[in-house]
Design a protein around this motif. Structure first.
Motif, short mmCIF file in Angstrom:
data_model
loop_
_atom_site.label_atom_id
_atom_site.label_comp_id
_atom_site.label_asym_id
_atom_site.label_seq_id
_atom_site.Cartn_x
_atom_site.Cartn_y
_atom_site.Cartn_z
N UNK A 17 0.70 -1.11 0.69
CA UNK A 17 -0.16 0.39 -0.45
C UNK A 17 0.90 1.26 -0.11
N UNK A 18 0.81 2.22 1.17
CA UNK A 18 1.59 3.39 0.42
C UNK A 18 2.33 2.94 1.90
N UNK A 19 3.29 1.61 2.46
CA UNK A 19 3.85 1.81 3.33
C UNK A 19 5.27 1.17 2.98
N UNK A 20 6.50 1.23 3.59
CA UNK A 20 7.67 0.49 3.58
C UNK A 20 8.25 -0.51 5.05
N UNK A 21 8.49 -1.67 4.66
CA UNK A 21 9.35 -2.43 5.88
C UNK A 21 10.77 -1.73 6.26
N UNK A 69 15.79 0.12 -9.02
CA UNK A 69 14.82 2.48 -9.14
C UNK A 69 15.96 3.30 -9.07
N UNK A 70 17.36 2.98 -8.85
CA UNK A 70 18.24 3.91 -8.35
C UNK A 70 20.13 3.30 -8.25
N UNK A 71 20.42 4.23 -9.08
CA UNK A 71 21.92 3.69 -7.91
C UNK A 71 22.73 4.69 -7.20
N UNK A 72 22.94 4.60 -5.43
CA UNK A 72 24.22 5.85 -5.06
C UNK A 72 24.99 5.36 -4.85
N UNK A 93 13.29 -1.61 -6.16
CA UNK A 93 11.79 -1.88 -4.90
C UNK A 93 11.21 -3.63 -5.32
N UNK A 94 10.51 -4.19 -4.07
CA UNK A 94 9.77 -5.40 -4.41
C UNK A 94 8.51 -4.96 -4.13
N UNK A 139 11.82 8.20 -4.16
CA UNK A 139 10.42 8.31 -4.02
C UNK A 139 10.24 6.48 -4.68
N UNK A 140 10.47 5.35 -3.69
CA UNK A 140 9.98 4.93 -4.12
C UNK A 140 8.82 3.50 -4.60
N UNK A 141 7.85 5.14 -4.10
CA UNK A 141 6.47 4.88 -5.14
C UNK A 141 6.14 5.29 -6.42
N UNK A 142 7.00 5.51 -7.35
CA UNK A 142 7.38 6.97 -8.40
C UNK A 142 6.67 6.10 -9.91
N UNK A 143 6.74 6.48 -10.64
CA UNK A 143 5.48 5.37 -11.81
C UNK A 143 4.56 5.41 -11.64
#
Ligand SMILES: Nc1nc2c([nH]c(=O)n2[C@H]2C[C@H](O)[C@@H](COP(=O)(O)OP(=O)(O)OP(=O)(O)O)O2)c(=O)[nH]1
Length: 148
Positions: A17-21, A69-72, A93-94, A139-143
């Motif tokens: 949903x709108x949550x992250x672990x 999603x991204x490399x840092x 993201x998963x 933002x992992x909820x992007x796209x």
């Protein structure tokens, strides 16, 4: 302070949903900071295999739909702790295979415990490099992300 070569790690943003672990770290790098499950890439592994393995080892959860999603490029310098680490971190993201599966704290020496946090209400303090990435727009909820 001795410095080694950069290491590669995968950090896994499991979205529900709108949550992250998220859990509070007990590992020496970024000790006491909150972050998502993560771990070092092992020889021959794909990023997806590393994400799946680390999440299973740390939380018991089964994940799918793994996307990069991204490399840092992160430096951890702490003179007091005599710590100097350089990490290239792949942020992925998963989602859960079974959205009802409950996270377990399988490596209590590395983490205080796992909780679901609203994206709008993340715990404090986050790993500084993660906080910076979010400030810069990560933002992992992007796209228009659709869970299922
Ligand atoms: N959790 C997390 N780790 C991060 C982030 N940014 C970043 O550079 N790292 C680095 C620091 C960690 O030491 C490194 C690898 O994760 P970890 O410390 O959880 O690794 P681990 O002990 O579980 O690894 P392993 O030996 O089991 O493979 O990734 C981040 O935002 N979250």
């Amino acid at each position: 302070m001795a410095v080694g070569s950069p290491k590669v790690a995968v950090a896994v943003f499991i979205v529900k949903e709108n949550k992250l672990l998220i859990g509070k770290r007990q590992a020496c790098v970024a000790h006491s900071y909150f972050s998502v499950p993560s771990g070092h890439l092992e020889f021959g592994e794909s990023f997806e295999e590393c994400a799946t393995r680390e999440v299973k080892e740390e939380t018991g959860l089964d994940i799918m739909k793994i996307e990069i999603l991204k490399v840092t490029n992160n430096l951890f310098l702490d003179n007091e702790a005599n710590l100097a680490e350089h990490y290239v971190v792949i942020l992925v993201r998963a989602v859960l295979v079974d959205p009802n599966q409950i996270p377990q704290n399988l490596e209590p020496q590395k983490c205080d415990g796992w909780e679901w946090y609203d994206w709008e209400n993340l715990p404090d303090p986050l790993v500084p490099q993660l906080r910076s990435a979010i400030k810069e727009g990560f933002n992992p909820f992007q796209d228009n992300f659709k869970e299922y």
